[in-house]
Design a protein around this motif. Structure first.
Motif, mmCIF file in Angstrom:
data_model
loop_
_atom_site.group_PDB
_atom_site.id
_atom_site.type_symbol
_atom_site.label_atom_id
_atom_site.label_comp_id
_atom_site.label_asym_id
_atom_site.label_seq_id
_atom_site.Cartn_x
_atom_site.Cartn_y
_atom_site.Cartn_z
ATOM 1 N N UNK A 24 22.571 6.395 75.024
ATOM 2 C CA UNK A 24 22.144 6.611 76.406
ATOM 3 C C UNK A 24 22.536 5.415 77.256
ATOM 4 N N UNK A 25 23.140 5.694 78.412
ATOM 5 C CA UNK A 25 23.444 4.618 79.356
ATOM 6 C C UNK A 25 22.132 4.092 79.921
ATOM 7 N N UNK A 26 21.988 2.788 79.906
ATOM 8 C CA UNK A 26 20.790 2.172 80.461
ATOM 9 C C UNK A 26 21.145 0.754 80.905
ATOM 10 N N UNK A 27 20.958 0.499 82.173
ATOM 11 C CA UNK A 27 21.234 -0.834 82.726
ATOM 12 C C UNK A 27 19.986 -1.318 83.436
ATOM 13 N N UNK A 28 19.330 -2.346 82.953
ATOM 14 C CA UNK A 28 19.634 -3.079 81.722
ATOM 15 C C UNK A 28 19.333 -2.215 80.495
ATOM 16 N N UNK A 29 19.905 -2.612 79.384
ATOM 17 C CA UNK A 29 19.794 -1.827 78.145
ATOM 18 C C UNK A 29 18.405 -1.963 77.537
ATOM 19 N N UNK A 30 17.471 -1.278 78.135
ATOM 20 C CA UNK A 30 16.083 -1.282 77.666
ATOM 21 C C UNK A 30 15.696 0.139 77.312
ATOM 22 N N UNK A 31 14.872 0.277 76.296
ATOM 23 C CA UNK A 31 14.441 1.589 75.806
ATOM 24 C C UNK A 31 13.816 2.424 76.915
ATOM 25 N N UNK A 32 12.963 1.821 77.723
ATOM 26 C CA UNK A 32 12.267 2.556 78.790
ATOM 27 C C UNK A 32 13.264 3.155 79.783
ATOM 28 N N UNK A 33 14.300 2.405 80.125
ATOM 29 C CA UNK A 33 15.325 2.892 81.046
ATOM 30 C C UNK A 33 16.122 4.029 80.393
ATOM 31 N N UNK A 34 16.403 3.879 79.099
ATOM 32 C CA UNK A 34 17.130 4.923 78.375
ATOM 33 C C UNK A 34 16.312 6.215 78.313
ATOM 34 N N UNK A 35 15.009 6.106 78.071
ATOM 35 C CA UNK A 35 14.136 7.288 78.043
ATOM 36 C C UNK A 35 14.150 7.964 79.406
ATOM 37 N N UNK A 36 14.062 7.180 80.474
ATOM 38 C CA UNK A 36 14.069 7.747 81.831
ATOM 39 C C UNK A 36 15.389 8.463 82.111
ATOM 40 N N UNK A 37 16.511 7.871 81.711
ATOM 41 C CA UNK A 37 17.815 8.504 81.931
ATOM 42 C C UNK A 37 17.966 9.783 81.111
ATOM 43 N N UNK A 38 17.502 9.752 79.867
ATOM 44 C CA UNK A 38 17.567 10.954 79.027
ATOM 45 C C UNK A 38 16.662 12.051 79.597
ATOM 46 N N UNK A 39 15.492 11.664 80.080
ATOM 47 C CA UNK A 39 14.571 12.640 80.669
ATOM 48 C C UNK A 39 15.201 13.299 81.901
ATOM 49 N N UNK A 40 15.833 12.488 82.725
ATOM 50 C CA UNK A 40 16.494 13.020 83.922
ATOM 51 C C UNK A 40 17.579 14.033 83.546
ATOM 52 N N UNK A 97 10.502 12.770 73.992
ATOM 53 C CA UNK A 97 11.551 11.786 74.274
ATOM 54 C C UNK A 97 11.178 10.364 73.877
ATOM 55 N N UNK A 98 9.938 9.980 74.068
ATOM 56 C CA UNK A 98 9.531 8.628 73.690
ATOM 57 C C UNK A 98 9.745 8.374 72.200
#
Length: 141
Positions: free
Chosen positions: A120-136, A84-85
């Motif tokens: 990927x939804x991410x608030x704030x729109x940061x790559x790390x948050x997007x990776x976490x949401x995709x992983x979930x 995912x990263x």
């Protein structure tokens, strides 16, 4: 999978002059809800050969779930989770490619030919948050 952390999913494939467009369309439809309308764009290759680009944007949550249910059938979904990263970019887009020939046979397998890009939804729109949401999401599949 109650909520879907994707704003949309784009699917795209190319149909080269040596390929049967109906078969390529059928391969792409492996991932799509029934009777989904495809966008068709004609282009020209370097040597003047015909290239047809078939694409679809899925925005409705139920339809996104349908696409994801197809992705969930991957034999190596655990490998996708581990990568995912490398599969989420700085614009919070998740990328995955599928084998077009396998998709024509109704099988979902990683390879080349069909590209999936999901915002990927991410608030704030940061790559790390997007990776976490995709992983979930992938953990729920």
């Amino acid at each position: 999978m109650s909520s879907v952390p994707f704003h949309y999913v784009d699917l795209r494939t190319f149909c080269y002059a040596t390929e049967d467009e109906k078969r390529v369309e059928e391969a792409l439809r492996t991932f799509l809800p029934e009777d989904w309308e495809l966008e068709r764009t004609e282009s020209e290759g370097h040597y003047g050969d015909r290239i047809v680009v078939l694409s679809a944007r899925i925005e409705n949550a139920d339809d996104v779930r349908h696409v994801l249910s197809q992705v969930a059938t991957l034999d190596d979904i655990d490998d996708v989770r581990a990568e995912l990263d490398d599969r989420v970019d700085d614009n919070c887009s998740f990328f995955l490619t599928f084998d077009k020939q396998a998709a024509f046979g109704g099988e979902v397998r990683r390879g080349d030919g069909i590209t999936l890009r999901a915002k990927v939804e991410a608030y704030p729109a940061k790559r790390e948050k997007a990776v976490a949401n995709a992983r979930e999401l992938l953990d729920e599949l």
